[in-house]
Design a protein around this motif. Structure first.
Motif, PDB file in Angstrom:
ATOM      1  N   ALA A  53       0.979  -1.298  -0.061  1.00  9.83           N
ATOM      2  CA  ALA A  53      -0.067   0.068   0.008  1.00  9.83           C
ATOM      3  C   ALA A  53       0.972   1.349  -0.073  1.00  9.83           C
ATOM      4  CB  ALA A  53      -1.005  -0.145   1.087  1.00  9.83           C
ATOM      5  N   THR A 100       2.854   2.745  -2.464  1.00  5.64           N
ATOM      6  CA  THR A 100       2.545   3.567  -3.635  1.00  5.64           C
ATOM      7  C   THR A 100       1.352   4.300  -3.488  1.00  5.64           C
ATOM      8  OG1 THR A 100       3.736   1.793  -4.577  1.00  5.64           O
ATOM      9  CG2 THR A 100       2.415   3.333  -5.818  1.00  5.64           C
ATOM     10  N   GLU A 101       0.174   3.721  -2.943  1.00 11.63           N
ATOM     11  CA  GLU A 101      -1.083   4.269  -3.089  1.00 11.63           C
ATOM     12  C   GLU A 101      -1.229   5.340  -1.878  1.00 11.63           C
ATOM     13  OE1 GLU A 101      -0.338   0.950  -3.183  1.00 11.63           O
ATOM     14  OE2 GLU A 101      -1.399   0.707  -5.083  1.00 11.63           O
ATOM     15  N   TYR A 154       0.983   8.194  -3.610  1.00 14.20           N
ATOM     16  CA  TYR A 154      -0.243   8.609  -4.751  1.00 14.20           C
ATOM     17  C   TYR A 154      -1.002   9.444  -4.157  1.00 14.20           C
ATOM     18  CZ  TYR A 154      -3.874   9.252  -7.961  1.00 14.20           C
ATOM     19  OH  TYR A 154      -4.674   9.773  -8.924  1.00 14.20           O
ATOM     20  N   LEU A 155      -1.661   9.299  -2.875  1.00 15.32           N
ATOM     21  CA  LEU A 155      -2.744  10.033  -2.487  1.00 15.32           C
ATOM     22  C   LEU A 155      -1.988  11.371  -2.025  1.00 15.32           C
ATOM     23  CD1 LEU A 155      -4.810   7.527  -0.408  1.00 15.32           C
ATOM     24  CD2 LEU A 155      -5.565   8.921  -2.413  1.00 15.32           C
TER      25      LEU A 155
END
Lengths: 331, 418
Positions: free
Chosen positions: B213, B215-216, B219-220
């Motif tokens: 998670a 990367t996510e 990204y956010l």
């Protein structure tokens, strides 16, 4: 109860001692304990830190009607308790960095003060690396300002989370992966080390105590006392580490007890820089007895052993015993 | 109310009007006057129940801010230069955790050699830290951007740096309209945190996140920055309605950039911060002589307004980016972002590094840039007013002797013997 009970009457330090009255029962033996650090975490078998943290946090919760915010330094405790989506913490808990548990806790405390929430209390916790080394400056600042935080150091005497490297709390001659037991001076050097309880006392803060997972009743009592006081408080808990010390996981409590009974880890309390209580050694043991069951000291024993080092370590224990007055009848 | 006031004092009074709950401070020039004033305002009871904490380092200043913000308190601190570098670890932590802390950076050079004067190498070093970075062109905007910053930070749950040039702005007396607390209250609602440490509803914050998670989460953080590109214009418009001026200062465009005579400009000077004043004077001078010069300021450097920059610059013939920091071994920092904005458009662009360590950027030197750009004699990358003789003497010394000694001290010695 007409005669006060002494724990050794039953030959054990068991916290759930059935001979105790209801008001003397440990928090951990009660069915309404909060299980703040609940089961299912990833600590090693026999982890002293997991045991210590569980008792500390449940006692802090019991003392504050369940209103504790915990701040954690990076380290084993942080890693094994929060492999998300799992968390073992059943209280509000925050981890920021390795070296900043104390100032993050300060931030929490002042935010609560600004919000008028004096009922909510803050406990910061870290290992010896996060406390005596990388977080030392910020911790000293927290002490000096007398911020309303209880800081608990779980001391397993090296950087265990990164794979057993020397910290400022690693004892002399101990083998770690950065103090190998080879060469002319095997193991950690015989230096002063960093005695953080004494350094904390030198700040003149309201409460400093040492404790051990070999006496969990005492540990709970100290947490309870600490939570009854405002300002900066420091609790230094010895927590054996089977992995880093090279010990059997079922001997964690025994090791913690031998550390105390040998005089290497004095148990005491201090208020405003003055020692108020010390725990007398019940049955003194030579340091050999404590050291020889730990692989990190294996190079000191056997045919190629090192009596000189063992004598030097015994001298440290003897100095502690004299300095803190650890022998004789309990006061 | 208009008053003659020092930039730092104006910022402090504006921050006070934003009613922070916690202010933590560690002294470093040229930021000190701000927190000094906030200490006094706190003690005088002008900021409600605000807690002012003198910490022992910038590392702790940002750490206290993290703990405080995560407990739902509106939190402010200020720093500069070495101080910003000393807190880099918690700076990244604050943005990763999504904590809406507001921090002033009183821009100052980073040593070695130690230097207390202005440039922007400090905040530029944190351009990728995940914080929003707003750059003030004058003291009015320096003060006003703080109000916008708190609102923006709290809407997005992301920390915001307000960057103002050290000494040039912080220590300058100017006529400033310090925002009235009643108006600030109209613009800035009570802080409602997205995440809070609360015994009534316990959460764990700061857990370990693995490849599944990470990367996510990152990204956010990027997504929120892009979202800021939409929100900043909205908030700027709202700000203008409440305060009857734009937060970004003169020639503001949506709080993202400033545009000065860009409509028909052939040569455009681009910059961040206080040098825009001198640049606009240079533009006026050239306009008088019939040269179609213009200027663009970047107010929001993070997020970088790629579309606005592209729209503003695509018709220019020559672009000169004046930068108060640079990337050794490559060149410009701001200009590489502008290149990204102009990708696919062939415009001649030069980067000029200027004003390092407090060296004055004069109107004369700026004006010359426009001439040089027009006549094609401005290299792609250069240092404004570089003392070539001084540099060459040291290089020669390096060739002549192995043990040539400490570089900075050699240069000062040479200067002294001139």
């Amino acid at each position: 109860m007409s005669t006060p009970l002494k724990f050794y009457q039953v030959g054990s330090f068991a916290v759930g001692n059935r001979l105790l009255g209801d008001d003397q029962l440990s928090v951990q033996s009660r069915s309404d304990r909060t299980n703040s650090l609940t089961s299912g975490h990833r600590a090693c078998q026999g982890c002293g830190e997991a045991l210590g943290a569980r008792y500390v946090m449940d006692a802090a919760m019991a003392a504050t009607d369940g209103k504790v915010i915990a701040v954690n330094a990076t380290g084993c405790l942080e890693v094994f308790s929060t492999p998300y989506p799992e968390t073992s913490w059943r209280l509000p808990w925050m981890h920021s960095l390795f070296g900043n548990a104390a100032p993050v806790a300060t931030g929490v405390a002042f935010a609560l003060k600004a919000q008028g929430r004096s009922d909510i209390r803050v406990v910061a916790q870290g290992g010896d690396g996060g406390t005596v080394d990388i977080g030392f400056g910020p911790l000293s600042g927290m002490f000096e300002r007398n911020d309303d935080v209880l800081y608990v150091c779980y001391d397993n005497e090296a950087y265990m989370n990164t794979g057993v490297q020397r910290s400022g709390a690693t004892p002399p001659a101990a083998r770690t992966n950065t103090t190998h037991a080879v060469g002319a001076n095997p193991g950690a050097s015989f230096t002063q080390g960093k005695n953080l309880p004494k350094i904390a006392m030198a700040h003149g803060i309201p409460y400093v105590a040492t404790a051990s997972v070999s006496d969990l009743h005492d540990l709970e009592a100290k947490v309870t006392k600490a939570m009854s006081i405002r300002g900066a408080r420091y609790l230094h808990v010895l927590v054996p580490c089977p992995l880093g010390w090279g010990t059997r996981s079922e001997e964690t409590i025994k090791l913690a007890r031998l550390a105390t009974e040998s005089g290497l880890f004095p148990i005491y309390e201090a208020e405003y820089g003055t020692i108020t209580e010390r725990k007398k050694i019940r049955k003194q043991v030579p340091v050999d007895e404590y050291l020889q069951i730990q692989k990190r000291f294996a190079h000191l024993f056997g045919p190629k052993g090192n009596r000189e080092y063992l004598n030097a370590i015994q001298a440290i224990a003897d100095r502690n015993i004299a300095e803190f007055g650890l022998l004789g009848d309990a006061e | 109310m208009l008053q003659q006031i020092e930039g730092s004092k104006a910022v402090a009074e504006t921050v006070a009007a934003c009613m922070p709950d916690v202010v933590c401070a560690y002294p470093i020039s040229p930021q000190t006057h701000i927190v000094e004033a906030l200490d006094e305002l706190t003690r005088l009871g002008k900021i409600g129940n605000c807690q002012f904490i003198n910490v022992e380092s910038e590392f702790s200043a940002m750490s206290v801010a993290i703990g405080s913000s995560a407990t739902g308190a509106r939190t402010y601190t200020a720093t500069a230069s070495q101080g910003l570098l000393f807190m880099v670890e918690p700076v990244y932590n604050a943005s990763g955790l999504g904590l809406p802390i507001v921090m002033t950076v009183a821009n100052r050079a980073i040593g070695s050699p130690i230097n207390i004067w202005n440039d922007q190498s400090d905040s530029m070093s944190q351009r990728d830290s995940g914080w929003i970075q707003l750059y003030a062109q004058d003291n009015q905007s320096a003060a006003d951007l703080h109000i916008l910053a708190f609102r923006l930070a709290e809407e997005l749950s992301l920390p915001v740096m307000v960057c103002m040039d050290g000494f040039i702005l912080t220590h300058a007396m100017e006529e400033i309209d310090v925002a009235e607390p009643e108006l600030v209250q109209k613009f800035l609602p009570k802080f409602t945190p997205r995440q809070v440490l609360d015994p009534q509803d316990p959460v764990s914050i700061g857990a370990m996140v693995g490849p599944e998670a990470f990367t996510e989460v990152k990204y956010l953080g990027h997504f929120k920055q892009l979202k800021a590109l939409e929100i900043i214009p909205e908030l700027s418009q709202e700000f203008e309605k409440v305060f009857a001026r734009s937060a970004g200062g003169p020639d503001d465009y949506k709080g993202l950039v400033t545009k000065y005579h860009l409509e028909d400009a052939e040569v455009v000077l681009v910059a961040l911060g206080s040098v825009l004043g001198t640049i606009k004077d240079a533009v006026d001078e050239h306009r008088k002589n019939g040269v179609k010069a213009g200027a663009m300021g970047i107010t929001s450097f993070r997020p970088f307004p790629l579309d606005e920059v592209r729209k503003s610059l695509k018709h220019a013939q020559k672009i000169v980016v004046v930068e108060r920091a640079f990337a050794p071994g490559v060149g410009g920092i701001v200009s590489s972002n502008i290149r990204t904005a102009l990708s696919g458009i062939d415009i001649k662009m030069s980067t000029v590094v200027a004003g390092l360590g407090g060296r004055p950027i004069t109107l004369k030197s700026i004006s010359e840039l426009v001439d040089k750009a027009l006549y094609g004699s401005l290299p792609e990358f250069s240092f404004m007013d570089l003392d070539v003789e001084l540099v060459e003497r040291e290089l020669e010394r390096n060739l002549l002797t192995r043990r040539s000694g400490p570089m900075a001290e050699n240069l000062l010695k040479d200067l002294g013997s001139r």
